[in-house]
Design a protein around this motif. Structure first.
Motif, short mmCIF file in Angstrom:
data_model
loop_
_atom_site.label_atom_id
_atom_site.label_comp_id
_atom_site.label_asym_id
_atom_site.label_seq_id
_atom_site.Cartn_x
_atom_site.Cartn_y
_atom_site.Cartn_z
N ASP A 120 -2.97 17.17 27.83
CA ASP A 120 -3.71 16.37 28.43
C ASP A 120 -4.92 15.78 27.76
OD1 ASP A 120 -1.96 16.61 30.74
OD2 ASP A 120 -2.98 18.71 31.21
N LEU A 121 -5.16 16.25 26.60
CA LEU A 121 -6.38 16.13 26.00
C LEU A 121 -6.27 15.35 24.52
CD1 LEU A 121 -8.58 19.17 26.69
CD2 LEU A 121 -8.62 17.33 27.64
N VAL A 122 -5.14 15.37 24.08
CA VAL A 122 -4.75 14.77 22.72
C VAL A 122 -4.71 13.27 23.07
CG1 VAL A 122 -3.07 14.39 20.90
CG2 VAL A 122 -3.47 16.69 21.72
N ARG A 123 -5.40 12.54 22.22
CA ARG A 123 -5.61 11.07 22.31
C ARG A 123 -4.83 10.38 21.02
NH1 ARG A 123 -9.82 9.02 25.48
NH2 ARG A 123 -10.87 10.67 26.73
N GLU A 124 -4.25 9.31 21.69
CA GLU A 124 -3.54 8.39 20.63
C GLU A 124 -4.74 7.37 19.94
OE1 GLU A 124 -0.52 5.77 22.23
OE2 GLU A 124 0.78 7.65 22.24
N THR A 125 -4.67 7.09 18.80
CA THR A 125 -5.82 6.39 18.04
C THR A 125 -5.31 4.85 17.73
OG1 THR A 125 -5.26 6.97 15.94
CG2 THR A 125 -6.59 8.46 16.99
N PHE A 126 -6.34 4.16 17.42
CA PHE A 126 -5.97 2.85 16.75
C PHE A 126 -5.07 2.67 15.81
CE2 PHE A 126 -10.32 3.85 15.80
CZ PHE A 126 -10.07 3.91 14.44
N VAL A 127 -4.87 3.84 15.11
CA VAL A 127 -3.92 3.94 13.88
C VAL A 127 -2.61 4.44 14.25
CG1 VAL A 127 -3.49 5.19 11.61
CG2 VAL A 127 -5.93 4.64 12.34
N PRO A 128 -1.77 3.46 14.20
CA PRO A 128 -0.09 3.96 14.55
C PRO A 128 0.14 5.31 14.04
CG PRO A 128 -0.42 1.55 14.05
CD PRO A 128 -1.60 2.08 13.44
N ASN A 129 0.82 6.00 14.72
CA ASN A 129 1.44 7.47 14.55
C ASN A 129 0.26 8.44 14.39
OD1 ASN A 129 4.01 6.23 14.18
ND2 ASN A 129 3.72 5.59 12.09
N LEU A 130 -1.03 8.19 14.75
CA LEU A 130 -1.90 9.14 14.57
C LEU A 130 -2.51 9.45 15.83
CD1 LEU A 130 -3.85 11.00 12.55
CD2 LEU A 130 -5.31 8.95 12.46
#
Length: 241
Positions: A120-130
């Motif tokens: 619920d807290l991990v966020r995807e970033t603007f970097v693919p796969n990160l």
């Protein structure tokens, strides 16, 4: 390798503005190529291990550039097609929220101090796969949280959900936070700044790690000029001579 004695000066630029993600913004820059070389060398160093999945980035002193190195190496793994989680475990001087422009109202400390779930807290970033897990509110007892059974369970969750986990942790000589996490990682990368990191502190850091079963994968040497980062190198010299 030579390390120079110099009075330590705290640099808060990365904490205020975030790490410079040159591997993402300027992938053809020579420094980006140096980071890719560092990544490859870390993988070579880890080839003798049973596994290389959770890697800790730390330093002897504050302001040695560990957060910048951790973030850029995480990006190089992501660019290589691996699913990567960057964890800001520097609960005293967090930077990931500034680097990726996300709120720091909740994060790692929220998971460790409550029943909140990482998914619920991990966020995807603007970097693919990160993906990134920001530090969250600064707690009164960082070392106790990072050394808890809940942190152990969280790292196991990370192993089951990502190809690579990059942990950005506080300097070894500053606090005990890094030391309580040694047992959780597959390998440790030390970051130093030429002309700043004190030889004695680096030596004590290596000696502290050697008292455990933790594996030092190598040392990233950061070179700065008057305006910005001038380059990064990788090796196994720790300033003993």
């Amino acid at each position: 390798m030579t390390f120079f004695s110099k009075k330590i000066k705290q640099d808060d630029e990365t904490q205020r503005n975030g790490a410079r993600l040159i591997t993402f913004t300027e992938p053809k820059n020579i420094i980006s190529e140096q980071f890719r070389t560092v990544k490859t060398n870390i993988e070579f160093a880890g080839a003798a291990l049973d596994k290389l999945q959770v890697v800790m980035f730390t330093s002897a002193e504050i302001s040695d550039g560990k957060s910048t190195v951790a973030a850029n190496i995480a990006i190089t793994w992501a660019q290589a097609g691996k699913s990567v989680l960057l964890v800001d475990a520097d609960l005293r001087r967090p930077t990931a929220h500034s680097t990726f422009d996300i709120p720091n109202t909740r994060g790692l400390t929220s998971i460790l101090a409550s029943d909140m779930q990482p998914k619920d807290l991990v966020r995807e970033t603007f970097v693919p796969n990160l993906s990134v897990l920001q530090a969250g509110p600064v707690p009164p007892n960082p070392a106790e949280l990072l050394g808890s059974k809940r942190m152990t369970a969280l790292v196991n969750w990370m192993r089951n959900n990502y190809d690579m986990v990059v942990l950005d942790v506080p300097p070894v000589m500053a606090v005990t936070d890094a030391q309580v996490m040694f047992k959780l990682v597959d390998g440790i990368v030390l970051v130093t700044t030429i002309g700043k990191t004190l030889k004695a502190n680096l030596k004590r850091t290596v000696e502290t790690i050697s008292l455990t079963d933790a594996k030092v994968l190598g040392c990233v040497e950061r070179v700065k000029d008057k305006s910005n980062d001038a380059g990064y190198g990788y090796g196994y010299g720790y300033g003993y001579e």
